[in-house]
Each structure stands twice: as structure tokens, then as C-alpha cells.
Design an enzyme around this catalytic site. Sequence first.
Site, mmCIF file in Angstrom:
data_model
loop_
_atom_site.group_PDB
_atom_site.id
_atom_site.type_symbol
_atom_site.label_atom_id
_atom_site.label_comp_id
_atom_site.label_asym_id
_atom_site.label_seq_id
_atom_site.Cartn_x
_atom_site.Cartn_y
_atom_site.Cartn_z
ATOM 1 C CE LYS B 183 4.628 -57.151 47.899
ATOM 2 N NZ LYS B 183 3.841 -56.421 46.951
ATOM 3 C CD GLU B 257 13.477 -62.511 35.746
ATOM 4 O OE1 GLU B 257 14.129 -61.518 35.254
ATOM 5 O OE2 GLU B 257 12.400 -62.693 35.526
ATOM 6 C CB CYS B 291 12.317 -58.483 33.087
ATOM 7 S SG CYS B 291 11.918 -60.238 33.252
ATOM 8 C CD GLU B 388 13.920 -53.443 32.910
ATOM 9 O OE1 GLU B 388 13.915 -52.956 34.248
ATOM 10 O OE2 GLU B 388 13.779 -54.599 32.689
#
Lengths: 289, 477
Positions: B183, B257, B291, B388
Site C-alpha cells: 500500500k 522502520e 526519518c 520528530e
Amino acid sequence: MSDARVTVAKTYKLYLGGAFPRSESGRTYPVTDAKGRFLANAAHASRKDLRDAVVAARKAFGGWSGATAYNRGQVLYRVAEMLEGRREQFASEVAASEGLPAKKAQSLVDAAVDRWVWYAGWTDKVATVLGAANPVAGPYFSFTVPEPTGVVGVLAPQRSSLLGLVSVLAPVLATGCTAVVVSSAERPLPAITLSEVLATSDVPAGVVNVLTGKASELGPWLASHADVNAIDPTGAGPVGRVELAREAAGTVKRVLAVPEEEPDWTAQPDIARLRQYLEPKTVWHPMGV
Amino acid sequence: MSTWEYAPAPESRDIANLRPSYRPFIGGEFVDGSGEPLKTINPATEEVLAEVGTASVSDVDTAVKAARRAYERTWRTMPGAERAKYLFRIARLIQERSRELAVLETLDNGKPIKESRDADVPTAAAHFFYHAGWADKLGYAGYGPDPKPLGVAGQVIPWNFPLLMLAWKIAPALATGNTVVLKPAETTPLSALVFAEICQQAGLPPGVVNIVPGAGDIGAALVDHPGVDKVAFTGSTEVGKQIQRAVAGTPKKLTLELGGKAANVVFDDAPLDQAVEGIVNGIFYNQGHVCCAGSRLLAQESVVDELLEKLRHRVSTLRLGDPLDKNTDIGAVNSAEQLARIRDLAETGDAEGAQRWTSPCPVPERGFFFPPTVFSGVEQSMRIAREEIFGPVLSVLTFRTPDEAVAKANNTPYGLSAGIWTEKGSRILWAASKLRAGVVWANTFNRFDPAAPFGGYQESGFGREGGRTGLEAYLDV
């Protein structure tokens, strides 16, 4: 020795930060042999004991993971030497706990000592086997080294009181991780005797902490504790494991995949357990003049 | 002294072969998904690029069954050497259509064309090329003489590197003998659907790769599907935790991840000009939507003033604007939602007392843009030091001793990457061993290669992608 002599009975306690305290809760529970005869009162560890154990394991992590692999190998080999020296004691405790004939118990103890030696020898080889120099497409030197994950929570096997325990604990130590172990609830005595071996084998305080008590009570706290990096749910049983795995998700903990039923611990392991407690770290540096 | 102005150098958007509509790819065919179609937009202009058919929960079921059939009947029994040839073909087809894919990626994502052209697409091809070679050599990978695949892999990927993340997921899965249902992210589905066409051109057996566009609910349906043997997710730590919880108690193998808050540590003996380039690359590459972005700059106190002056000067020269312009350094933020999140978090920096500096670069009136921003005087407790941001926002902290640097760098639940800048070799190796992160870049930053394992410690996830190590995620070992 005369039959009239009264033996000196041992009080079995927890192994926490290198010392042998009672549970802070003051709780104990009776441990019996396979036929139901009283053996000892074991400390019934509490959530507070567990948290203290995690603190001790975290404190010990820097030193143990930072020790040279050669040094860790020697310390672990020393443990095997001390295990061998207590061969008779372990055999009688395993025989009583697991309800086995003396000969069978003896062979399990021998296998446990040999298992410990096998893992001790891995400390300075696992990085060679699992690490790499990476041939990247550019002017860089890139290499990957496996590093210990951190503090590992181990719910020890409920049935195999020594060989099973050694098979799940030794790989944790060989990688450079530190451990908080919840022993078998009904068969905890070999775990405490193993703690005595560890305490007298140059294993630094806090590297292994052993709690006697109930995996169902302590497991969820261990799984949700933010300062625990990985968990081996073996002793939780198939139902308990699902809850542990859910709790572990809150801190993205590594949860060891374990078989439904306790395996045959006498089978020779591969390095899967070592791999599970290692984090590959990739380092890059440019090359040039 | 005369100044030479930049002239616009736009890449032609025609190369993208943009079509008015795209459809899900299931069982080797493009099919009408029964989900609500979505419109994907160009974040640099806010114009609609195309309508994309999405999968419903029942389409996910069809896709998983197609993948299962392909696994049982074709893929798992095919000799590795034959599987390899399909992967080599795919690698070549990506190279052949690289300009088309780069322009399409830039249109859909907003990233500068020079990044999609020079990094995303060539590295995606490299991942297939690298893993192709493993398909018939798995017995040498260190997982026993004949390691087995897991079955059907359900894979959910993010919007920051749409094609590259697809390659990171699909290449190792296919090389090891698994089949895939993937996806793509809701806001960046296009390159994955062109990749589906590449699978057709490669003659890949139907069902080996299935692409199901949709939103989070379709990702959840895929993760939860009982016919999936392996789940691989790249995305936020928050969603990663939900997935880990959802998979708990099932036999599905999981790799995650997730997010990061990397420290980029600059020691006083570092070559500052080089460090500045690395810092800029670390946090402004791909608009900071990385990331492993170096979002916390840890500078030694004795050089922080000089470093910040050089850094601000360099950042002022970064060109922000049309992502299709070959001179553009910083493109568009991928979505209005992400832009709002970046703005909100940046505002907490002001509120908590950090000093904001913003590049004086002009910002286009249309589209989602956020100018490069540097916060100095940041404390560890501030949200901009802990959370983040996933945008072009750098938080600058200081340290006095190497031990303090390591302690501050490791003071985070994340552990994806870290940077070290120093001329001293022994210090590099010392710091690299102390930093609790899966990737450490010394005197460089943001380097990626299919041969180099990538992945995180702690709440940045588990499992690795790339290298021999990365194969483990798709093998029953």
C-alpha cells in the site's frame, strides 16, 4: 555422617544488583518437589523488585556491553567452571524440581554446562559472523557491527529449571546485554543456585538479576517498562504471550518469537537467539586524501 | 562584482506521461478498486494531478489471495536464478524509465527534481539490481543452507520517498521468494502504479506484486489480514506502535522502520565548512522529510557561534521553489496537513524560548512551502528537541565534553541515525560505538546504499533493510 545430623537448610532469596535480598514486599511462597513435598520458601517478587532489577540491569549495561568480547568470553567461561563445580548440587535440585531420576537430571546439568560453554565461545565471534564491510557504490568505507540491544527481560521456561534457563540466559549475556530474569514459578531453586554461581564468577553486579515469582504477575510490567529493550516471553505461556506482545508495542520492544510449547532444550541451538539481541549498526566514513 | 542570476531551468512535466486516472494493480491487472477514488495533488501548485482508484477492504482480500496463489503456484517454487532475472529486468526497466519516474515523483511528492533524478530513482533501481543477485545465493547469506521465504508480505510505505521505499520493500521480498501486497501512501500513489506497469513489462507472473492505493484504513486492513505472513512498515512511530499491537499474538513476522530525532554532533576540531554542508544535507534534504534527518545539531560550545554564522550564510543561499526547476534545493512540503504540523511544532519552539532564524529566501504564494528554519538556544526538554518535526527545521543545542555530547545525543526514545564531525579518527570510532543509533555517519550524512543495512534502535523500530542483514526480515529464520 550420622543419621541424627540435622542439615542446614538454605533460605532462597532474589538476586538483584549483585546482592541476595528478600522481596521488598515480604512475600514468600512454598516450593515443593515434583511429589508435593516441601523444599523451601521462595521469595515472591513484586513489581517494585522488578523495577529495582531493571535499574540494576541498566546500570550494569554500560560496563558489560563495553567490556571487550574476549573479556566477556572469559567471564562466561568462568561461570561454566563454577557450574561444573556444583554439578552434584544442581543435579539434586533438578531431580527434585523436575521429578527426574538422578541419571537423567545429571545429563541435563551436563548439557547446561556445555550449553554455557558454547555461548561463552560466541562472544568474540558473533561480530565476525553477523557484521560486514559493505561494498557501497561511492567513495565511502561502510561497515556494520552488531551491538547489544540493551536490557533484556527474560521469562524463563516454566518446566526446564536449569537447562532451559541456561539456554535462554546465556545468549543474552554473550551478546553483551544485561538481563532481568523471572524464573520458573514452581521450579525456582536451580535459578537461585545459578545466581550464586554468577555472583562468584566475576559477572559484574546487575548484569543478571533473578526474580522468583509469577510470570503472569511480573511479565506485563516487564513488557511495558520503558527501560527494557527486548523481552523473551517463553515462560509466559501461549496466552500470556499475547498480552505481553501488546504491552511491548508501547515502547517498540523487541519480542522474541518463541514456539508455542517449550521446546526440547537438549537440541543444539543455532545463533537465532544471539541475533535477536543484537542491533546491527552501520557506520559510514568518506574516503579521500 | 557582478552577480549572475539564476535563470529558470524547469524540467518538462510532459515526461511524466501523467494520465487522468490510475487504478489499483491486483493479480497482474489494473482493476477498478471499490474504494472511494482519491485525487492526488501537486503540493507545489495545489492543482489536481490525477484521480486514483483506491482499494476497499474486499479488494485487499482479493489482492492477498492473488499474492497467495502466486506464491504457492509460481514464485516460491521458481529457482532463485529465474526469480533473479525478473528482478534484473525490473532494475533495468526503472533505469530506462528513470526520467519519467523522476518527474512523476517530483510532481506527486514535491521534492526537487535534482533529488528524485539523482537519488530516489537511481537508488531504487540499485536496490532491485542488488537484491536480484541474492535470489540464487541465499544459502550463502548466513541463515542456513536453504532458508525459506515467509509467504505473502503486506507492506505499507510512507510518502517521503515513494518509489525508493517501495524498492526497499519489494526487492528483498521478491528476491527471497515472497509475494507482495503493497500500500503506497495516500498522498503519493502514482510512482507505485507506474511501477506496477513496469512489473507487467517485465513479465512478472500475475499476483507476485499487488499495489493497493488507499488511506490508513486500507493499510490497517492489509496488516490485519490473516492471509499475510509478514508485515513491513515504514512510517511514524505512533502508527508503528499500533501495528505492533495489532500483530501481537499472531505468527506474522514484523519489521518496523519508524521515526527519528538524530543528533548531528560537531566537535571543535571539525572542518566547519564541510560540517556545514553535512548539516544542511542532514536537515534540509527532501525538505527534512527524512526519518533519519539530522534534526538536532549538537555543537561544541567553543565553535557554536562560528558554526551558526557559517550555517546561516549557507542556508541563505538555498533556493526554495518550483520542484521541477533543476536549480531548486528545497521543494514543497508534501501536504497541507504536514505543513500545518511543521508550523505548529515550530511555534512551540518560539513559545518555549528558543530563538528562531528563518532563511530570507522568497516563498511562493501557492503550494505548501516552509522556509529553512534554524532554532538556536534549544534545551533538551523542548518539544522541538524531542519530537520528530519531519520538516526543514533544525534545533541547535550545545555541549562541552564528548561525554556530554554522547549523553545528549542518546537522550531520546528514538535511535535511527546520528552524525559525527571531527578530524580525529579515534574520536570518530569512540563516538560511533557510543551513539545508540542504527546508522552513524561520520564526516558525512544521509548516505544510503542497498549494500548497507539501515534501521533503528529502540523506538525507531526493528529489523534492517539492505545488505545481507536485511534479508532476515523476509526469511523464515
